[in-house]
Design a protein around this motif. Structure first.
Motif, short mmCIF file in Angstrom:
data_model
loop_
_atom_site.label_atom_id
_atom_site.label_comp_id
_atom_site.label_asym_id
_atom_site.label_seq_id
_atom_site.Cartn_x
_atom_site.Cartn_y
_atom_site.Cartn_z
N SER A 93 0.58 -1.08 -0.23
CA SER A 93 0.10 0.22 -0.10
C SER A 93 0.33 1.20 0.03
O SER A 93 1.84 1.74 -0.06
CB SER A 93 -0.72 -0.33 1.38
N SER A 94 0.14 2.08 0.22
CA SER A 94 0.70 3.44 0.75
C SER A 94 0.59 4.82 1.54
O SER A 94 -0.93 4.73 2.08
CB SER A 94 1.09 4.12 -0.89
N GLY A 95 1.35 5.08 2.05
CA GLY A 95 1.23 6.15 3.04
C GLY A 95 -0.50 7.19 1.97
O GLY A 95 -1.24 7.51 2.67
N ALA A 96 0.15 7.85 0.67
CA ALA A 96 -1.11 7.99 0.44
C ALA A 96 -2.47 7.28 -0.33
O ALA A 96 -3.28 7.82 -0.11
CB ALA A 96 -0.03 7.84 -1.54
N SER B 234 -3.05 11.87 -0.78
CA SER B 234 -1.75 13.06 -1.09
C SER B 234 -2.26 13.33 -2.18
O SER B 234 -2.64 13.00 -3.66
CB SER B 234 -0.54 11.59 -1.62
N VAL B 235 -1.79 14.80 -2.15
CA VAL B 235 -2.90 15.74 -3.28
C VAL B 235 -1.74 15.74 -4.92
O VAL B 235 -0.75 15.37 -4.73
CB VAL B 235 -2.25 17.46 -2.65
N GLY B 236 -2.46 15.20 -5.35
CA GLY B 236 -1.67 15.04 -6.90
C GLY B 236 -2.08 13.86 -7.15
O GLY B 236 -1.25 13.64 -8.33
N GLN B 237 -2.31 12.67 -6.90
CA GLN B 237 -2.15 11.61 -6.96
C GLN B 237 -3.35 10.52 -6.64
O GLN B 237 -3.90 9.42 -5.74
CB GLN B 237 -0.99 10.83 -5.96
N GLY B 238 -4.56 11.15 -7.13
CA GLY B 238 -5.87 10.34 -6.65
C GLY B 238 -5.86 9.21 -7.82
O GLY B 238 -6.67 8.56 -6.37
N ASN B 239 -5.50 9.14 -8.59
CA ASN B 239 -5.76 7.69 -9.01
C ASN B 239 -4.93 6.75 -8.06
O ASN B 239 -5.49 5.03 -7.61
CB ASN B 239 -4.96 7.77 -10.14
N TYR B 240 -3.34 6.73 -7.87
CA TYR B 240 -2.49 6.01 -7.30
C TYR B 240 -2.99 5.55 -5.33
O TYR B 240 -3.11 4.84 -4.63
CB TYR B 240 -0.98 7.23 -6.55
N ALA B 241 -3.47 7.16 -5.30
CA ALA B 241 -3.80 7.40 -3.72
C ALA B 241 -5.10 6.37 -4.06
O ALA B 241 -5.24 5.08 -2.60
CB ALA B 241 -4.67 8.39 -3.04
N ALA B 242 -6.70 6.37 -4.56
CA ALA B 242 -7.55 5.40 -4.70
C ALA B 242 -7.04 4.13 -4.73
O ALA B 242 -8.00 2.98 -3.95
CB ALA B 242 -8.19 5.92 -5.53
N ALA B 243 -6.13 4.03 -5.29
CA ALA B 243 -5.30 2.14 -5.34
C ALA B 243 -4.98 1.56 -4.64
O ALA B 243 -5.15 0.48 -3.91
CB ALA B 243 -4.65 1.87 -7.18
N LYS B 244 -3.94 2.86 -4.00
CA LYS B 244 -3.20 2.18 -2.69
C LYS B 244 -4.03 1.14 -1.53
O LYS B 244 -4.01 0.76 -0.31
CB LYS B 244 -1.97 2.77 -2.63
N ALA B 245 -5.22 2.79 -1.29
CA ALA B 245 -6.22 2.66 -0.16
C ALA B 245 -7.09 0.88 -0.58
O ALA B 245 -7.50 0.59 0.25
CB ALA B 245 -7.66 3.18 -0.44
N GLY B 246 -7.47 0.96 -1.38
CA GLY B 246 -8.01 -0.34 -2.02
C GLY B 246 -6.81 -1.38 -1.72
O GLY B 246 -7.55 -2.72 -1.28
N ILE B 247 -5.64 -1.17 -1.71
CA ILE B 247 -5.00 -2.30 -1.83
C ILE B 247 -5.02 -2.77 -0.23
O ILE B 247 -5.19 -4.08 0.45
CB ILE B 247 -3.60 -2.00 -2.20
N GLY C 42 0.29 16.68 0.98
CA GLY C 42 0.68 17.77 0.29
C GLY C 42 -0.02 18.87 -0.04
O GLY C 42 -0.03 20.31 0.14
N ALA C 43 -0.97 19.00 1.48
CA ALA C 43 -2.35 19.62 1.51
C ALA C 43 -1.59 20.67 2.20
O ALA C 43 -0.10 20.58 3.45
CB ALA C 43 -3.35 18.39 2.00
N GLU C 44 -2.76 22.11 2.34
CA GLU C 44 -2.49 22.87 3.21
C GLU C 44 -2.62 22.69 5.44
O GLU C 44 -3.80 20.98 5.08
CB GLU C 44 -2.97 24.06 3.17
#
Length: 317
Positions: A165-168, A173-186, A309-311
């Motif tokens: 998985s990933s911290g994203a 993680s800002v700018g990584q919506g596809n990657y973050a969604a996949a890693k949350a799914g994992i 990456g967020a404020e």
């Protein structure tokens, strides 16, 4: 003999381990670490570019397998696409045909196509989710079918799966919506697989690593750089591999359905989604009643971790 030269415990002695995305970065480090720990390794890698496109004709899987053999280990090569049913089936079959068994699956393959959501094309979404999420599911599905058959035939199974998985995926993680969604799914897939496969002798865990790889050394260049003056290189991918070897070995008996962050010398067990606060009217709410109720819940709940990456979050969340 110095501490750096001391031989590693061979806690994976005799195990057959498949590592996907093992041609470079974290996967390469995992494959080499398993081999040093006594495992026979199937090195899987398509050899594609960072964005998943065609690679420059390299054979990184063969290079890693050669490193293992040169060090006295045993390795087989797979260049199958783990995000296709046929490719995932061939990958598992490679382990069984070459070494006669399969004990550990390390799902690691992936790539990036980072975009802000308003600029994220459907094709970039599909490609990243396919390789990360489907590329975890299909090898897991085929490996699990083999282990279930072994268990039902009365043969003892002590199988291990380590997902990536990933911290994203855990925090966003800002700018990584596809990657973050996949890693949350994992991460969620890991929990389901652990619950379903435990009866067959299979333990399933996941890691959320932070390390210097092709996917991070550009995006997070300053954070991922090796120390200029020497010393401990906290972002070296080799720092993550000992945890992966442990979770892929017999030593972790009884540990399943967990997600661990791994960075440098730190190992953190992640706590996931939990019910933090609750209110119950015992009747249907009216929309106008919910502002006070929801704000009361938030006041009692822990502050969420910030999205990468967020404020910084405001007091009103």
């Amino acid at each position: 003999m110095s501490e750096q030269q001391a031989p590693e415990p061979r806690c994976a002695e005799g195990r057959v381990v498949v590592v996907t995305g093992a041609g470079r970065g974290l996967g390469r480090a995992h494959a080499l670490a398993f081999a040093r720990a006594g495992a026979r390794v199937v090195v899987n890698d398509l050899g594609v570019a960072l964005d998943g496109g065609a690679g420059p004709g390299e054979t990184p899987a063969e290079q890693v397998a050669a490193e293992i053999r040169d060090a006295g280990g045993e390795a087989a090569v797979s260049t199958d696409d783990v995000a296709s049913g046929e490719g995932a089936a061939r990958l598992v079959r490679t382990a069984l045909d070459r070494f006669g068994r399969l004990d550990t699956l390390v799902n690691n393959a992936g790539f990036l196509r980072d975009r802000m959501l308003v600029n994220l094309d459907e094709e970039d979404w599909d490609a990243v989710v396919r390789v990360h999420l489907k590329g975890h599911f299909l090898p897991l599905r085929h490996a699990a079918a083999h282990w279930r058959a072994e268990s039902k035939a009365g043969r003892a199974v002590a199988a291990r799966v380590v997902n990536t998985s990933s911290g994203a995926g855990l925090l966003g993680s800002v700018g990584q919506g596809n990657y973050a969604a996949a890693k949350a799914g994992i991460a969620a897939l890991t929990l389901v697989a652990a619950a379903e496969l435990g009866r067959y002798g299979v333990q399933v865990n996941a890691i959320a690593p932070a390390a210097r790889t092709r996917m991070t050394e550009r995006t997070f260049a300053a954070d991922m750089a090796a120390p200029a003056g020497g010393g401990f290189d906290a972002m070296a991918p080799e720092n993550v591999s000992p945890l992966v070897v442990y979770l892929g070995s017999d030593a972790c008996e009884g540990i399943t359905g967990r997600v661990f962050e791994a960075e440098g010398g730190r190992v953190t067990v992640m706590d996931g989604w939990r019910r933090a606060a609750r209110t119950d009217k015992a009747a249907r709410w009216e929309p106008g009643e919910l502002d006070g109720a929801v704000r009361g819940l938030l006041a009692r709940a822990p502050e969420p971790e910030p999205v990468y990456g967020a404020e910084p979050r405001t007091a009103g969340r």
